[in-house]
Design an enzyme around this catalytic site. Structure first.
Site, PDB file in Angstrom:
ATOM      1  N   LYS A 120      20.478   2.134  10.281  1.00  0.00           N
ATOM      2  CA  LYS A 120      21.513   1.173  10.695  1.00  0.00           C
ATOM      3  C   LYS A 120      20.990  -0.051  11.295  1.00  0.00           C
ATOM      4  O   LYS A 120      21.316  -1.013  11.133  1.00  0.00           O
ATOM      5  CB  LYS A 120      22.456   1.904  11.536  1.00  0.00           C
ATOM      6  CG  LYS A 120      23.822   2.600  10.939  1.00  0.00           C
ATOM      7  CD  LYS A 120      23.340   4.020  10.319  1.00  0.00           C
ATOM      8  CE  LYS A 120      22.963   4.955  11.298  1.00  0.00           C
ATOM      9  NZ  LYS A 120      22.956   6.114  10.780  1.00  0.00           N
ATOM     10  N   SER A 171      25.245  10.642  11.631  1.00  0.00           N
ATOM     11  CA  SER A 171      24.201  11.487  11.095  1.00  0.00           C
ATOM     12  C   SER A 171      24.478  12.849  10.858  1.00  0.00           C
ATOM     13  O   SER A 171      25.621  13.267  11.297  1.00  0.00           O
ATOM     14  CB  SER A 171      23.081  11.613  12.320  1.00  0.00           C
ATOM     15  OG  SER A 171      22.049  12.170  12.039  1.00  0.00           O
ATOM     16  N   LYS A 223      17.203  11.958  13.578  1.00  0.00           N
ATOM     17  CA  LYS A 223      17.669  12.844  14.834  1.00  0.00           C
ATOM     18  C   LYS A 223      19.165  12.074  15.489  1.00  0.00           C
ATOM     19  O   LYS A 223      19.972  12.498  15.589  1.00  0.00           O
ATOM     20  CB  LYS A 223      16.531  13.062  15.640  1.00  0.00           C
ATOM     21  CG  LYS A 223      17.142  13.632  17.127  1.00  0.00           C
ATOM     22  CD  LYS A 223      15.957  13.789  18.107  1.00  0.00           C
ATOM     23  CE  LYS A 223      16.657  14.394  19.455  1.00  0.00           C
ATOM     24  NZ  LYS A 223      15.730  14.467  20.579  1.00  0.00           N
ATOM     25  N   ASN A 238      15.181   6.913  -3.964  1.00  0.00           N
ATOM     26  CA  ASN A 238      14.919   8.097  -4.511  1.00  0.00           C
ATOM     27  C   ASN A 238      15.875   8.970  -4.953  1.00  0.00           C
ATOM     28  O   ASN A 238      17.174   8.669  -4.943  1.00  0.00           O
ATOM     29  CB  ASN A 238      14.483   8.709  -2.950  1.00  0.00           C
ATOM     30  CG  ASN A 238      15.860   8.687  -2.143  1.00  0.00           C
ATOM     31  OD1 ASN A 238      16.130   8.146  -1.234  1.00  0.00           O
ATOM     32  ND2 ASN A 238      16.555  10.191  -2.222  1.00  0.00           N
ATOM     33  N   TYR A 268     -56.495  -6.098  15.091  1.00  0.00           N
ATOM     34  CA  TYR A 268     -57.268  -5.931  14.025  1.00  0.00           C
ATOM     35  C   TYR A 268     -56.459  -6.545  12.686  1.00  0.00           C
ATOM     36  O   TYR A 268     -57.260  -6.295  11.659  1.00  0.00           O
ATOM     37  CB  TYR A 268     -57.385  -4.498  13.802  1.00  0.00           C
ATOM     38  CG  TYR A 268     -57.920  -3.875  15.046  1.00  0.00           C
ATOM     39  CD1 TYR A 268     -59.026  -4.187  15.819  1.00  0.00           C
ATOM     40  CD2 TYR A 268     -57.399  -2.593  15.640  1.00  0.00           C
ATOM     41  CE1 TYR A 268     -59.677  -3.656  16.718  1.00  0.00           C
ATOM     42  CE2 TYR A 268     -58.130  -2.069  16.717  1.00  0.00           C
ATOM     43  CZ  TYR A 268     -58.918  -2.580  17.377  1.00  0.00           C
ATOM     44  OH  TYR A 268     -59.506  -1.930  18.358  1.00  0.00           O
TER      45      TYR A 268
END
Length: 1132
Positions: free
Chosen positions: A157, A137, A151, A100, A803
């Site tokens: 990891k 983090s 979070k 990215n 019929y």
């Protein structure tokens, strides 16, 4: 001093080893398990649910890296370097790359706390810290806004730890640096960071990892399909930010949320809402009732499998507002109110939310736990939804159910009645001592109908003993209750429905049962009118079903009755079943007479196979209790008793068999049915047999469910349901040249095949098999003579069976070749287990049906295309190649279009043409309707369109076989707003396969391949049979010719000779003996056969037989099949 070999009891693990040893605590189990997941096809054209075999950890390590890329979209938003692309690539060896751009991780050691090694603080690069050390983090500061999914500092990891190799590459244009570091051996080893200069103006972060396949299992096509689903999720989430997403170099074409929801192939109405601040978006779709269709939801770019607060934030106000509108006062429904359970199963929610500091249920983040969210549903949205046709239909059907359930106090009223042993129940004969102090010794006999009651009355004077000593006899001790009607499956019924079922209430009243009573005490048992029950069912699958329904009733409402607490009841169990034989073989030897009774077909067939069958043996079939003579009842009454016992798995198995919600389990149960895997033997010599309820469900009751499916589902080979096969068999037996009335044929078939489900069902089957209108049959198997129904109302306008006439069309014997009849397997009722058509009727005429646990919907295909494909398959087979069948549905006479619409689905379109405008009005002609939309139905729809002002006028000029509607409107009309389309599915092609097991085929090719493989085997079987038959006929004919010559030349003397002398001459001259070891085929020849013209005929027959044998010898099974196809083609 002895040394201890004890292992250490307590130990500690490093962070890495803890993840490797107990991954399920953090990232998910590494053990592959079967579970339901969403998958996406190679073309990214459809999202569907599928049962897959996968380890959760293998999926999560991919999602964790992908989530980091999505998080970067939010971090880069509003900056000078927004994220513009995310690229995912998976190599053949499993190496996975996720790349990215956007804001990058600075290549620096200055912005982190470093790590501690041997008690010392060491500075490290940001990349090494973020990707190589647990609990690192940027999400720990809860004082700032955080709209990302990360979070806990664990996710990526764990990917590193569960990978054989893991590489991170970062480019930092601001510092003009490039960072590369690779870890191996589950993050335990690293080559160390390599930082070099970079001139790239675009920064990026790229992760390349190879999973530890030894721990996680390999990538399968299903797993790649799951990965595609997660990548598609990212494309949907990124589309609103202008981010392009690529998978294996292919850009995904998702531009907005609605593009994504359409991939779920929603067939009903839907509507979308966006929260005013843009923090959440929802699409609400009406779906067919299915409690398993969970919401599709996302939080901060992360797929939340089990929903959570963001879903509740939409569903709660939506359903509250919807119910307030639906429950407005009504004259029809008065004070009745719909509840959540009435509407929630019919709506599916697609939710995308952005949330600050989300709290999830666990590291896998399947559910959002907080914050609590509330979104706004505008009134105009609820108004629109309430006008949906689907919602209107739901409202009406739900209120009708409430009306039926209004009287919920009936059970209480019934329980409040005083105990009355002589209750007034029609046709019920109470025991004389029922309801007295001796009631616990009384037995209630439950049977089916009045003829069964007569059997019970004739038998109770004989009595029953479970111990061999204490035999109870007569009306003092036995009450008899004939069941009048269908016994209810109470496990799925509310109290009102149950109590309104007279069959149930008759049993309740006769027994003196009290709902809610605990019958585990002797005192409560004494309150009953009877201490035990004996069921006397018919000796067939329907009888087993009655047993099951009665057992289900007592197990569901009065399970304590299965536990004997009264001492006397130990010798007379609470509930048992009396069995009667289904077949009796009467041997008629020269001396004496022996009768052998069989309680199962399997035992009878085993007897036939193990014993030489004599022509003097007589067989009697017992089709029901009514077939037993009064004088024979004492011989069999009470001679075979089955005692039902509760067991540990009884509840689970009862739920599986009878509970609506266990439909999936029931399907698997039926799929695994093996009639040979039995532990219970009804033909055991023991008089009293013990049977656990679980064994009864899995070995006895399942036979009823399988038989029910045989009536409802077709067979792969002949494409016929049971009743259709019986009709074909009956018609061939009739063999009349003249037409036969439908009513006559139905009665004849019922008599010939012992059809037990009513002649009216056969009448309906015969009529449908002869219908010729669009959508009925591509190849009618019967020839109609009379009014058999039209496309006006889908065949419902057929005349009375009295019929109208049918006949056997010429094509029938070209499809079902008489040459195959001798090699087919046959049921005891006489008809084949399945026919062997030359072409696969299952694909040509399709099939629709609903059975126990299963339904089927198989489209029709073009017979000409199918035949061309069969020829290709046969020719390519002989060349060692494989032909693939790929056709779209086709319906004879249909002039509209049929187009593919995703996997397993097609759309049929009617024909709408735009005529010239006149006085500002648009003029249209509808000249074709979609498949299964009938002319009368469309006329009703046009009446509704006129009321809603969609159209102005509609003139119907349609005829019996053609559609012609002239429509004028102030609006532009389309196929969509006139609903001139219908869906044709190939996703529910369920049938009995070649082994007699229920099987769901995913594609037409799958059906055709299996049909061809089995059909070619049948041709080889026919070839071998014909060679054997022809050779035998040749031997007999040649022996006859020789015999004539020998007699005429006086080599054999038969005049005035004793039989023994003639036989000895034939033996000495090596004449062929027939199957009975006799020479009757020679000695019974008429003297007229010795005339010259008859001898010439015999010689000609011998020549013909030799030619036929030569043909079958030199022709393989494929050539035989092609010959039959060529003979059939002119009739198509």
């Amino acid at each position: 001093m002895a040394t201890s070999n004890h292992k250490k009891q307590y130990t500690t693990l490093s962070d890495i080893d803890h993840v490797l040893l107990r991954p399920e605590v953090i990232i998910g189990s590494t053990v592959p398990m079967e579970q339901t997941e969403y998958v996406v096809d190679e073309n990214f054209s459809e999202i569907l649910e599928k049962q897959v075999f996968v380890s959760e950890a293998l999926i999560r390590i991919f999602v964790e890296v992908l989530a980091n890329a999505v998080d970067n979209i939010h971090r880069s938003k509003g900056s000078s370097t927004p994220c513009k692309s995310i690229k995912i690539k998976i190599e053949d060896d499993g190496t996975t790359m996720i790349h990215n751009d956007g804001q990058v991780i600075k290549i620096s050691k200055e912005e982190n706390d470093g790590i501690e090694i041997n008690g010392k603080k060491c500075s490290v690069y940001n990349h090494e810290l973020v990707f190589g050390h647990l609990r690192s983090s940027s999400n720990y500061d809860d004082t700032v806004v955080r709209q990302t999914s990360g979070k806990n500092g664990l996710g990526v990891k764990c990917t590193n730890i569960l990978s054989k190799s893991f590489k991170v590459i970062g480019v930092d244009p601001e510092n003009k640096k490039k960072f590369v570091q690779e870890w191996t051996n589950n993050m335990k080893e690293t080559s160390g960071p390599k930082v070099t200069t970079s001139s790239s103006k675009t920064g990026y972060t790229e992760v390349i990892y190879c999973p530890d396949f030894e721990r996680l299992g390999n990538f399968s096509s299903d797993i790649i399909g799951i990965f595609r689903k997660h990548v598609l999720d990212v494309a949907m989430l990124a589309s609103s930010e202008g981010v392009s997403v690529y998978f294996n170099d292919k850009k995904l074409p998702i531009k907005k949320f609605s593009d994504y929801t359409k991939l779920f192939k929603l067939e009903k109405e839907s509507i979308s809402i966006t929260e005013e601040d843009g923090s959440s978006e929802v699409t609400i779709a009406f779906v067919e009732r299915d409690g398993k269709k969970k919401p599709i939801s996302f939080v901060n770019g992360l797929f939340t499998k089990h929903g959570g607060q963001h879903v509740d934030g939409w569903t709660k106000p939506f359903f509250a507002n919807l119910l307030s509108v639906l429950n407005k006062p009504s004259k029809t429904y008065k004070d009745l109110k719909l509840s959540l359970k009435d509407v929630t199963p019919y709506f599916r929610f697609f939710v995308k939310s952005t949330v600050d500091k989300p709290q999830f249920d666990c590291q896998n983040k399947n559910m959002l736990k907080s914050p609590c969210l509330k979104y706004t549903i505008p009134d105009k949205i609820i108004t629109k939804v309430c006008k949906w046709t689907s919602v209107q239909e739901l409202k009406q059907s739900s209120f009708e159910k409430l009306l039926k359930g209004k009287d919920n106090n009936i059970i209480k009223t019934l329980n409040d009645k005083k105990r009355r042993p002589k209750v007034s129940v029609k046709e019920y004969d109470p025991a004389n001592k029922a309801g007295t102090t001796l009631s616990e010794k009384c037995t209630l006999i439950v049977c089916e109908g009045l003829s069964a009651k007569t059997y019970a009355v004739a038998g109770i004077s004989t009595g029953i003993s479970f111990t061999g000593t204490d035999t109870k006899k007569g009306r003092d001790w036995f009450g008899i209750l004939p069941l009048r009607g269908k016994f209810l499956n109470v496990r799925n019924a509310n109290n009102d429905k149950m109590i309104k079922n007279t069959v149930v209430t008759d049993l309740v009243n006769a027994m003196g049962l009290t709902f809610g009573m605990d019958y585990s005490t002797q005192k409560s048992r004494k309150s009953l009118n009877y201490g035990s029950i004996i069921i006397i069912p018919d000796p067939d699958e329907d009888g087993i079903h009655i047993e099951g329904l009665v057992l289900n009733f007592f197990h569901h409402h009065f399970s304590s009755l299965f536990n004997p607490v009264v001492p006397n009841l130990k010798d007379f169990p609470f509930i048992s079943s009396m069995k009667i034989p289904i077949i009796k073989v009467i041997e008629k030897p020269l001396k004496g007479r022996r009768e052998i009774e069989f309680f199962t077909h399997e035992a009878f067939h085993k007897f036939k196979n193990e014993n030489k069958w004599h022509k003097n043996h007589e067989i009697k079939y017992f089709k029901g209790l009514g077939t037993t003579k009064h004088e024979d009842v004492p011989k069999i009454f009470g001679k075979k008793m089955v005692v039902f016992n509760i067991d540990d798995n009884a509840h689970e198995n009862m739920e599986k068999a009878f509970k609506d919600e266990e439909a999936d389990e029931r399907k698997e149960w039926l799929k695994q049915y093996n009639p040979n895997a039995r532990t219970f033997d009804l033909d055991s010599p023991n008089k009293i047999l013990q049977l656990n309820i679980s064994t009864f469900i899995n070995e006895e009751l399942i036979k009823f469910s399988i038989e029910d499916c045989k009536r409802s589902l077709p067979h792969l080979i002949d494409g016929l349901k049971e009743s259709q096969r019986k009709v074909i068999f009956g018609l061939k037996q009739w063999n009349g040249k003249n037409n036969i009335k439908v009513a006559q044929l139905g009665a004849f078939v019922a008599q010939k095949t012992d059809y037990k489900h009513g002649e009216q069902n056969l009448f309906d089957t015969i009529i449908k098999m002869a219908q010729t209108f669009v959508g009925a049959n591509n190849i009618p198997l019967l020839e109609e003579d009379g009014q058999f129904g039209t496309r006006l109302s889908g065949g419902k306008d057929a005349a009375s069976p009295r019929y109208i006439f049918v006949n056997q069309p010429p094509i029938l014997n070209k499809i079902f070749r008489p040459e195959d009849d001798p090699i087919l397997n046959y049921t005891l009722d006489g008809e084949p287990v399945f026919y062997a058509p030359v072409i696969p009727l299952i694909c040509i005429n399709g099939s629709v049906g609903v059975g126990t646990g299963f339904s089927c919907n198989i489209p029709m295909f073009n017979p000409s295309e199918i035949i061309d494909g069969l020829k290709q398959w046969i020719n390519m087979r002989e060349q060692g190649e494989k032909y693939v069948f790929k056709y779209k549905p086709w319906y004879k006479g249909f002039t509209g279009k049929i187009e593919k619409n995703g996997s397993g689905r097609y759309i049929s379109y009617g024909t709408l043409s735009n005529e010239a405008s006149n006085n500002g009005m648009y003029q249209y002609t509808v000249s074709e309707l979609p498949i299964n939309m009938w002319t009368d139905k469309f006329k009703e729809m046009c009446d509704q369109y006129r009321e809603s002002n969609l159209i102005k006028t509609c003139d119907n000029y349609s005829e019996v076989t053609t559609v012609n509607f002239k429509i004028s409107s102030e609006h532009e009309l389309t196929i969509e707003n006139l609903k001139l389309r219908s869906y044709i599915h190939t996703s529910n092609m369920v049938m009995f396969d070649h082994e007699g097991k229920i099987h769901k085929y995913e594609t037409l090719n799958g059906i055709m391949q299996r049909f061809c493989k089995e059909r070619i085997k049948i041709y080889e079987k026919r070839r071998q049979y014909m060679l054997q038959k022809l050779n035998k006929s040749l031997t007999i004919s040649e022996n006859k010719k020789r015999f004539m010559e020998d007699v005429m030349n006086q080599k054999i003397k038969i005049l005035l000779q004793e039989d023994e002398v003639v036989h000895q001459q034939l033996l000495d001259m090596n004449y062929y003996k027939d199957d009975e070891g006799e020479f009757d085929y020679l000695l019974n020849m008429n003297i007229g056969g010795f005339r010259k013209k008859n001898v010439d005929k015999l010689i000609s027959k011998i020549d013909d037989l030799k030619k036929d044998i030569m043909w079958y010898t030199n022709t393989n099974e494929g050539q035989m099949w092609l010959k039959d196809i060529l003979e059939l083609e002119p009739f198509i």
